[in-house]
Design a protein around this motif. Sequence first.
Motif, PDB file in Angstrom:
ATOM      1  N   SER A   1      22.582 -50.868   5.933  1.00  0.00           N
ATOM      2  CA  SER A   1      22.567 -49.404   6.088  1.00  0.00           C
ATOM      3  C   SER A   1      23.031 -48.951   7.468  1.00  0.00           C
ATOM      4  CB  SER A   1      21.165 -48.852   5.815  1.00  0.00           C
ATOM      5  OG  SER A   1      20.287 -49.140   6.895  1.00  0.00           O
TER       6      SER A   1
ATOM      7  N   GLU B   1      23.559 -40.749   4.152  1.00  0.00           N
ATOM      8  CA  GLU B   1      22.171 -40.940   3.728  1.00  0.00           C
ATOM      9  C   GLU B   1      21.841 -39.793   2.774  1.00  0.00           C
ATOM     10  OE1 GLU B   1      17.739 -42.030   5.524  1.00  0.00           O
ATOM     11  OE2 GLU B   1      19.297 -41.244   6.862  1.00  0.00           O
TER      12      GLU B   1
ATOM     13  N   ASP C   1      11.529 -36.011  -3.291  1.00  0.00           N
ATOM     14  CA  ASP C   1      12.281 -36.537  -2.152  1.00  0.00           C
ATOM     15  C   ASP C   1      13.081 -37.784  -2.484  1.00  0.00           C
ATOM     16  OD1 ASP C   1       9.711 -37.837  -2.394  1.00  0.00           O
ATOM     17  OD2 ASP C   1      10.080 -38.760  -0.443  1.00  0.00           O
ATOM     18  N   LYS C   2      12.869 -38.359  -3.674  1.00  0.00           N
ATOM     19  CA  LYS C   2      13.605 -39.552  -4.097  1.00  0.00           C
ATOM     20  C   LYS C   2      14.740 -39.237  -5.073  1.00  0.00           C
ATOM     21  CE  LYS C   2      11.318 -42.724  -1.842  1.00  0.00           C
ATOM     22  NZ  LYS C   2      11.991 -43.536  -0.797  1.00  0.00           N
TER      23      LYS C   2
ATOM     24  N   GLU D   1      19.025 -48.489  -1.760  1.00  0.00           N
ATOM     25  CA  GLU D   1      17.835 -48.092  -1.007  1.00  0.00           C
ATOM     26  C   GLU D   1      17.449 -49.203  -0.048  1.00  0.00           C
ATOM     27  OE1 GLU D   1      13.413 -46.185  -1.865  1.00  0.00           O
ATOM     28  OE2 GLU D   1      14.400 -47.346  -3.436  1.00  0.00           O
TER      29      GLU D   1
ATOM     30  N   ASP E   1      18.388 -52.989   5.272  1.00  0.00           N
ATOM     31  CA  ASP E   1      18.331 -52.190   6.495  1.00  0.00           C
ATOM     32  C   ASP E   1      19.546 -52.498   7.371  1.00  0.00           C
ATOM     33  OD1 ASP E   1      16.922 -50.435   8.476  1.00  0.00           O
ATOM     34  OD2 ASP E   1      16.942 -52.293   9.630  1.00  0.00           O
TER      35      ASP E   1
ATOM     36  N   ALA F   1      19.279 -39.524   0.603  1.00  0.00           N
ATOM     37  CA  ALA F   1      17.839 -39.253   0.559  1.00  0.00           C
ATOM     38  C   ALA F   1      17.228 -40.187   1.593  1.00  0.00           C
ATOM     39  CB  ALA F   1      17.256 -39.511  -0.836  1.00  0.00           C
ATOM     40  N   LYS F   2      15.989 -39.973   1.924  1.00  0.00           N
ATOM     41  CA  LYS F   2      15.377 -40.796   2.966  1.00  0.00           C
ATOM     42  C   LYS F   2      15.425 -42.277   2.581  1.00  0.00           C
ATOM     43  CE  LYS F   2      11.195 -41.389   5.748  1.00  0.00           C
ATOM     44  NZ  LYS F   2      11.951 -41.450   7.011  1.00  0.00           N
ATOM     45  N   GLY F   3      16.148 -43.057   3.363  1.00  0.00           N
ATOM     46  CA  GLY F   3      16.237 -44.490   3.115  1.00  0.00           C
ATOM     47  C   GLY F   3      17.179 -44.892   2.004  1.00  0.00           C
TER      48      GLY F   3
END
Length: 257
Positions: free
Chosen positions: A80, A15, A141-142, A70, A77, A17-19
């Motif tokens: 991931s 991961e 953060d992206k 992403e 999801d 970055a977040k998501g």
Amino acid sequence: MAYFCNAYPVLERTEIAKGIFSYVISCPEVAAEAKAGQFVHIRAEGFTLRRPISICGIDRENGALRIVFEVRGGGTDTLSRLKPGDKMDMIAPLGNGFTVKEIPEDKNIVVVGGGIGVPPMLGVSAEYKKVKAVIGFRSRDKVILEEDLKRMGVDVTVCTDDGSYGESGVVTNPLEKELEKGNTAIIYACGPTPMLKAVKAAAEKYNIPCELSLEQRMACGVGACVGCACNIRRGGKDLVLRVCKDGPVFKAEEVVL
């Protein structure tokens, strides 16, 4: 166009970055055929339609591909959650990739990526020695793949919409500053439509060849359903072509945005 349909083992999952997830998949026959700018079509367990994801990196020596995506819904999801050792059901490589050209030694290329449009820029950057990258994100953060590009020797400028990292604002200003130098041989870009429109306009202003990778919702991924139609003007004619089969990469001057 040769492509393969199989379930391939996941080698790495991160991961970044977040998501946002990076996967390395062992698929020797796909890696042998893949080109920068192409994509893979992945089946998520429990979902009818596959998910199209750009190829980020090609490791022919070790027979592997890298993808970065992403999480934007149930399908991504589910993808991931795959772990190393799990199988990823892919149809790949699909579509037409970037055109790699011989360029003079005193010239460089410029790659422009926006958000999740940055991953395919790694693949095409690997084809050249002198690369300038301008990549844009909503916020700090992206930001993804900046260090990956730098490790490849790419000169990177990062922009954020909110000014929380790098240059404040969109990619247009640093892109034009680079093009003003007059040593750019070709531009490659992938990202949201407003960004691609701005890149196309800049390429036309400075009379520089440019290729755009279009992002579009896809169903079949192989040109049968015509669900990813786009407007192209070619040879004086207005055409409706398929992003998955005829693209996703098109000459910028042909794309109607």
